[in-house]
Write a protein that holds these residues in place. Structure first.
Motif, PDB file in Angstrom:
ATOM      1  N   GLY A  96      -6.265  -0.834 -25.267  1.00 33.40           N
ATOM      2  CA  GLY A  96      -5.737  -2.313 -25.278  1.00 33.40           C
ATOM      3  C   GLY A  96      -6.766  -3.366 -24.624  1.00 33.40           C
ATOM      4  N   GLY A  97      -7.875  -2.594 -24.357  1.00 29.11           N
ATOM      5  CA  GLY A  97      -8.955  -3.872 -23.731  1.00 29.11           C
ATOM      6  C   GLY A  97      -9.786  -4.210 -24.947  1.00 29.11           C
ATOM      7  N   VAL A  98     -10.900  -4.816 -24.622  1.00 26.06           N
ATOM      8  CA  VAL A  98     -11.837  -5.528 -25.402  1.00 26.06           C
ATOM      9  C   VAL A  98     -13.165  -4.674 -25.525  1.00 26.06           C
ATOM     10  CG1 VAL A  98     -10.368  -7.916 -25.509  1.00 26.06           C
ATOM     11  CG2 VAL A  98     -12.219  -7.419 -24.031  1.00 26.06           C
ATOM     12  N   LEU A  99     -13.473  -4.117 -24.545  1.00 30.46           N
ATOM     13  CA  LEU A  99     -14.800  -3.656 -24.619  1.00 30.46           C
ATOM     14  C   LEU A  99     -15.101  -2.165 -25.752  1.00 30.46           C
ATOM     15  CD1 LEU A  99     -15.439  -3.878 -20.882  1.00 30.46           C
ATOM     16  CD2 LEU A  99     -16.227  -5.396 -22.694  1.00 30.46           C
ATOM     17  N   ARG A 100     -16.174  -2.328 -26.084  1.00 35.45           N
ATOM     18  CA  ARG A 100     -16.513  -1.087 -27.015  1.00 35.45           C
ATOM     19  C   ARG A 100     -17.409  -0.189 -26.388  1.00 35.45           C
ATOM     20  NH1 ARG A 100     -15.485  -3.135 -32.375  1.00 35.45           N
ATOM     21  NH2 ARG A 100     -15.100  -5.570 -31.846  1.00 35.45           N
ATOM     22  N   ASP A 101     -17.157   1.211 -26.682  1.00 37.17           N
ATOM     23  CA  ASP A 101     -18.263   2.196 -26.256  1.00 37.17           C
ATOM     24  C   ASP A 101     -19.302   2.214 -27.632  1.00 37.17           C
ATOM     25  OD1 ASP A 101     -19.752   4.000 -25.586  1.00 37.17           O
ATOM     26  OD2 ASP A 101     -18.115   5.831 -25.862  1.00 37.17           O
ATOM     27  N   TYR A 102     -20.194   1.346 -27.607  1.00 38.51           N
ATOM     28  CA  TYR A 102     -21.178   1.037 -28.667  1.00 38.51           C
ATOM     29  C   TYR A 102     -22.456   1.801 -28.391  1.00 38.51           C
ATOM     30  CZ  TYR A 102     -24.517  -1.457 -31.674  1.00 38.51           C
ATOM     31  OH  TYR A 102     -25.373  -2.027 -32.602  1.00 38.51           O
ATOM     32  N   GLN A 103     -22.708   2.437 -29.535  1.00 38.60           N
ATOM     33  CA  GLN A 103     -24.082   2.864 -29.632  1.00 38.60           C
ATOM     34  C   GLN A 103     -25.016   2.663 -30.635  1.00 38.60           C
ATOM     35  OE1 GLN A 103     -26.455   4.883 -27.258  1.00 38.60           O
ATOM     36  NE2 GLN A 103     -27.712   3.976 -29.074  1.00 38.60           N
ATOM     37  N   ALA A 104     -26.022   1.552 -30.579  1.00 34.62           N
ATOM     38  CA  ALA A 104     -27.011   1.012 -31.739  1.00 34.62           C
ATOM     39  C   ALA A 104     -27.477   2.277 -32.437  1.00 34.62           C
ATOM     40  CB  ALA A 104     -28.031   0.185 -31.160  1.00 34.62           C
ATOM     41  N   PRO A 105     -27.749   2.203 -33.656  1.00 36.89           N
ATOM     42  CA  PRO A 105     -28.443   3.437 -34.405  1.00 36.89           C
ATOM     43  C   PRO A 105     -29.721   3.352 -33.681  1.00 36.89           C
ATOM     44  CG  PRO A 105     -27.341   2.091 -36.073  1.00 36.89           C
ATOM     45  CD  PRO A 105     -27.268   1.037 -34.612  1.00 36.89           C
ATOM     46  N   ARG A 106     -30.151   4.701 -33.646  1.00 40.61           N
ATOM     47  CA  ARG A 106     -31.445   4.980 -33.172  1.00 40.61           C
ATOM     48  C   ARG A 106     -32.362   6.068 -33.725  1.00 40.61           C
ATOM     49  NH1 ARG A 106     -32.191   5.155 -26.556  1.00 40.61           N
ATOM     50  NH2 ARG A 106     -34.540   5.255 -26.504  1.00 40.61           N
ATOM     51  N   TRP A 107     -32.935   5.617 -34.996  1.00 45.87           N
ATOM     52  CA  TRP A 107     -33.447   6.834 -35.557  1.00 45.87           C
ATOM     53  C   TRP A 107     -34.824   6.818 -35.428  1.00 45.87           C
ATOM     54  CZ3 TRP A 107     -31.113   8.851 -39.584  1.00 45.87           C
ATOM     55  CH2 TRP A 107     -30.102   7.995 -40.168  1.00 45.87           C
ATOM     56  N   ASN A 108     -35.294   6.267 -34.378  1.00 43.15           N
ATOM     57  CA  ASN A 108     -36.687   6.757 -33.915  1.00 43.15           C
ATOM     58  C   ASN A 108     -37.708   6.624 -34.944  1.00 43.15           C
ATOM     59  OD1 ASN A 108     -38.672   7.294 -32.102  1.00 43.15           O
ATOM     60  ND2 ASN A 108     -38.334   9.685 -32.098  1.00 43.15           N
TER      61      ASN A 108
END
Lengths: 538, 469
Positions: A23-35
């Protein structure tokens, strides 16, 4: 999952606070990291990405070896050291790079203030990719370009209505290019009047875009930059003091990048006109005034729009872009050629413009942006355009209320006045309190899937600045999320400054090193240069 | 549109309940209260004089497509016009990449959010550097004419000299753009752009005239390869030598698609190269596919320091083996220094650099060589077939890459009349040169690339035969 990994995840979630699913607004985001290695590092000799047509036997029988037509000394001796790579591997590489780019369609580009990152409708893309647009040659007989010319002519008429101006060119290849066009048009105007020797000063303000200072300099003028008072714009008397018989004109933004509308703008124009000078307004920030205020009504002789901003073209990693440059009658003769004109039901390119400044761009300009702007205006109509402005202004004021509630955030200038399309905030207090400045907050926000925000053009008149612009595209939930991420980053700065300073933690790469190379000749703009410079350093 | 409430699909907060909630939060009754910031006398009171909306996407698409359908494209017709915007084949993979929403919709986000954009940009630079044989490549801007003018200004800053020499065969359009940048003569910082004659037999620079005009006030000698009129300039190395002998810089204007076959400007000794990347994977888009590049020697830092465009450099990160890319020497640009910057930069051609990066990758060294040989073979084949027609003569250089001058003086018709006639055969003829280069009479610049098959060329020849008869 190992015990250690469980603890890490738990710690991360605690750090994140309430997530969207709670119910919050923050995301547990991880950008793609293809190295992903550089494409040049992936070359396999012998591979290739595409076959190209070879000359037919009939052709070769007639002309023989094509190399015989290359003059001595012009035969390339060594083939270019380009990567050799098969098509799928090439495609995959660039798709991975695209994934490591947080485009507006995916992220939250409220962050990029002064840029008006609005939604660019997908139907427009279908239209500009259609072969009757994509595969047109600019020198085709104009009878075969009637559809395109009509779109450009009509779009010009709409932009004239929106600005109140009398004539338009859509030749400039971007906003700064349109602003440059203005400097050249003013130059031609005074050259025609024999006053160029006398008039050589252009006036701008510090919160106007850098191109309002840089392009008149390229046109050969001295630039006078007027500073704001506590209201965020130059006091009328200070402006008057800058104007003289040497003045060519002004090139200023309104609302400026602070989002403050200068209520005395027509008085500035009067001062200029009284001194025999001209007035141009940079309308990169026009989104909040569409249908509410027109440049011509404030007395301006000229203005511009960035079609890729206000009128919705995708920004394409910084272009292609289109600048619409509009003028009143007295500057119309100086517009670059050609101009699209209508005779009866036919459209023509008018090159017969003896007083024109000449050209600022080859061919016709970038009319992809015009086709999109045309479609966008036709889809919204007069009430829709006003709605765009009204909602962008409402969004901005709503976000403003949320952000001013965040510890360490302040909003300099014009106390008690509301902003229109955007706001330039300051994190000076946060920096003083915690040591965390605007660059670190910007980097931390990337960890939440928020585009790294625009701070300010240089110089930073506002200390530790940031400039969001929540145009009509964004929903209330988007605004709440953006503000919540600022709040989260601020809270973290007060609790654990080092954590914020070491961000981003979820980006496509780790933190950059060797940044001092950016300032000197160790920088390398190409792979061959990098290898040479690295080798020479041992 | 009847009673449909106006909640536009692109404006989520137009929903009345949302709007009200936000206003309530602000303690306002209406947005009008915010617009009170604009004084009454400056408010626009009317209703914008633009058409009522076409709301349904299907209807909008029908409307705009209906207008575009009034165009005739180079897919509908055979096109033999180039003159700075060329029809080369665009591999499907190029469009696939640049139509990706991430690239298409990204803007000026930083390295941590947009690593992929910056890496693609660096890979563009790096591949173009290999084609050009030059170590420094800047971020492209508007188009060839623009970068030619900027290169002239760059040369003036480096040498402190006020004059550049350019071939008389330079594209008049490019020259006009460059002259705008070089300022009118009355301005104190004017850069004089003087024309050097050409050899009518080859189209190449007249070296005697060049020697006569070279003096110690010349900042740079600029030449084009191929020239606007199609000729391959054979004297590049000599032009460089003469320029350097007089302390001037050598600037090459180049169509990079030729460089699988032709000697690179860096190999010839050019200090700066500029040109257009449109041929490297851009659809023509009526000229919108153009984008100008500047490249330079990287063995002397003055070239990077005086370059007017943005520069990006490769960096490492805290993670071993990982790359990053960031802007170098930012204080040179107008973003860093306003009117003290070198010229100005702005949003221009970002997506096209990515398209060109993909194009150079899929072409590779063999693709560029084969494409070059096909262009030369087919254009020479076309020239030979056309010159078999009565009254038709191929003029200027016997050495050309894809474009050549066709003269119709002996055919008794003007180029304008001929091109009108060819339209009736669904063919776009060559660029009419009669007003740009009157000394060439009724001549047109024809362009034949790998896009045109032998059958296409035969079609042109037979149509022209009919038009001329």
């Amino acid at each position: 999952m190992s015990e250690r990994e469980t603890v890490d995840v738990q710690a991360k979630l605690e750090r994140l606070g309430r997530l969207r699913r709670d119910g919050g607004v923050l995301r547990d985001y991880q950008a793609p990291r293809w190295n992903e290695p550089l494409i040049m590092e992936q070359s396999v000799p012998g591979e290739r990405g595409v076959f190209v047509p070879l000359a037919e036997d009939e052709v070769t029988a007639v002309v023989g070896d094509p190399q015989q037509y290359v003059p001595d000394g012009m035969h390339r001796a060594a083939p270019p050291d380009l990567p050799e790579i098969s098509q799928h591997q090439a495609l995959r590489h660039y798709l991975r790079l695209s994934q490591m780019t947080l485009g507006m369609d995916l992220g939250s580009d409220i962050s990029e203030g002064t840029c008006t990152m609005k939604y660019s409708p997908k139907v427009h893309e279908e239209l500009v990719r259609y072969h009757k647009h994509a595969d047109l040659h600019p020198w085709q007989d104009e009878e075969t370009l009637q559809g395109l010319l009509q779109i450009v002519y009509d779009c010009g008429e709409y932009l004239k209505a929106i600005s109140g101006m009398q004539a338009i060119t859509l030749q400039p290849g971007g906003g700064s290019h349109a602003v440059y066009t203005n400097a050249c048009v003013m130059r031609a105007y005074y050259a025609a009047r024999g006053e160029l020797g006398q008039r050589d000063e252009m006036i701008t303000t510090i919160f106007s875009h850098p191109c309002d200072a840089a392009t008149p300099a390229v046109a050969g003028f001295k630039v006078i930059t007027v500073m704001p008072d506590e209201n965020g714009y130059p006091d009328l008397e200070a402006f008057k003091a800058a104007v003289s018989e040497r003045t060519v004109g002004c090139m200023i933004t309104n609302p400026e990048d602070t989002g403050i509308y200068n209520p005395h703008i027509d008085k500035y124009v009067e001062v200029l006109h009284d001194a025999g000078a001209l007035a141009f307004t940079d309308q990169a920030n026009a989104n909040g005034i569409l249908g509410f205020a027109r440049a011509r009504d404030a007395g301006f002789d000229a203005c511009h729009f960035n079609l890729h901003k206000t009128f919705s073209s995708p920004h394409g990693c910084e272009g292609p872009a289109t600048g619409a440059y509009l003028v009143g009658d007295r500057l119309a003769p100086y517009l670059p050629a050609p101009i699209v004109v209508k005779t009866g039901s036919r459209y023509h390119l008018d090159y017969d413009r003896p007083e024109s400044i000449g050209r600022v761009r080859g061919f016709l300009g970038n009319w992809m942006g015009v086709v999109r702007a045309y479609a966008w205006i036709r889809n919204l109509g007069p009430d829709g355009l006003r709605e765009v402005a009204e909602i962008s202004v409402l969004n901005n004021n709503y976000l403003d209320r949320l952000l001013l509630g965040v510890r360490g955030v302040s909003r300099p200038y014009a106390e008690g006045h509301r902003r229109l399309d955007q706001v330039r905030y300051s994190l000076e207090t946060l920096k003083e309190d915690t040591g965390v400045g605007t660059e670190e907050i910007r980097d931390r926000m990337v960890d939440f899937g928020i585009q790294s925000y625009w701070m300010s053009h240089h110089p930073w008149v506002v200390p530790e600045p940031f400039t969001p612009e929540p145009c009509e595209t964004y929903s209330k939930a988007d605004l709440d999320e953006w503000a919540a991420v600022v709040k989260k980053a601020s809270d973290e700065a007060y609790a654990d400054a080092d954590f914020v300073k070491s961000s981003p933690h979820s980006s496509s790469s780790g933190r950059m090193t060797g940044l001092d190379a950016l300032e000197d000749s160790r920088s390398a703009t190409t792979w061959r240069s990098y290898r040479r410079k690295t080798a020479s350093r041992g | 549109m009847a009673d449909r409430p106006f909640i536009h699909p692109y404006i989520p907060n137009a929903v009345p309940a949302t709007k009200e909630a936000m206003l309530r939060e602000l303690g306002l009754r209406s947005v009008e209260e915010i617009y009170a910031e604009i004084p009454e006398r400056l408010r626009f009171k009317g209703r914008l004089d633009i058409p009522e909306p076409i709301l349904a996407e299907r209807d909008l698409r029908r409307h705009v497509k209906g207008l575009l359908d009034r165009n005739t494209s180079c897919e509908d017709n055979l096109n033999f016009c180039g003159a700075g915007c060329w029809q080369h084949y665009v591999p499907a993979v190029v469009d696939e990449v640049i139509n990706r929403a991430e690239f298409l919709s990204a803007y000026c986000g930083g390295s941590y959010s947009d690593l992929g954009k910056y890496q693609a940009r660096f890979e563009f630079n790096s591949q173009l550097a290999e084609l050009l044989d030059l170590g420094g490549v800047a971020n492209p801007i508007y188009d060839w004419g623009d970068v030619a003018g900027r290169s002239f200004r760059m040369a003036k800053r480096i040498t402190g000299r006020p004059r550049v020499l350019v071939p008389q065969t330079m594209s008049p359009m490019r020259l006009a753009e460059a002259r705008t940048l070089c300022q009118p003569e009355v301005m104190p910082a004017h850069v004089a752009v003087d024309l050097v004659d050409y050899d009518p037999a080859t189209g190449g620079l007249d070296l005697d005239d060049l020697r006569a005009k070279l003096a110690d006030d010349v900042a740079a000698v600029y030449w084009e390869n191929p020239g606007y009129l199609g000729n391959i300039e054979a004297q590049g190395a000599e032009i460089v030598r003469l320029a350097h002998e007089h302390g001037a810089l050598a600037i090459a204007g180049v169509d990079p698609i030729t460089l699988g076959v032709l000697t690179a400007p860096g190999t010839l000794g050019a200090d700066i190269a500029c040109g257009d990347i449109q041929s490297l994977g851009m659809h023509m888009h009526a000229g919108a596919g153009c984008a100008g590049f500047i490249a330079f020697r990287d063995d002397d830092p003055v070239f990077a320091e005086e370059c007017p465009l943005e520069l990006y450099t490769l960096l490492e990160t805290e993670t071993p083996g990982e790359w990053q890319v960031a802007e170098a020497l930012p204080e040179r640009t107008s973003y860093g220094a306003r009117e003290q910057g070198k010229d100005w930069v702005g949003t221009a051609s970002g997506l096209w650099t990515i398209a060109a990066a993909v194009y150079m990758t899929v072409m590779g060294p063999r693709g560029f060589r084969e494409l070059g040989e096909t262009c030369i073979a087919r254009s020479h084949y076309a020239a030979r077939r056309l010159s078999e027609l009565p009254g038709v003569v191929v003029k200027l250089s016997p050495a050309f890459f894809k474009e050549f001058v066709v003269n119709f003086d002996g055919a008794g018709k003007t180029v304008a009349e001929i091109n009108k006639g060819l339209l009736g055969h669904a063919i776009f003829g060559g660029k009419d040169l009669s007003s740009e280069f009157p000394e060439l009479g009724q001549s047109a610049l024809y362009c034949v690339t790998e896009y045109h098959s032998e059958a296409n060329i035969v079609e042109l020849v037979s149509a022209l035969k009919e038009v001329l008869s």
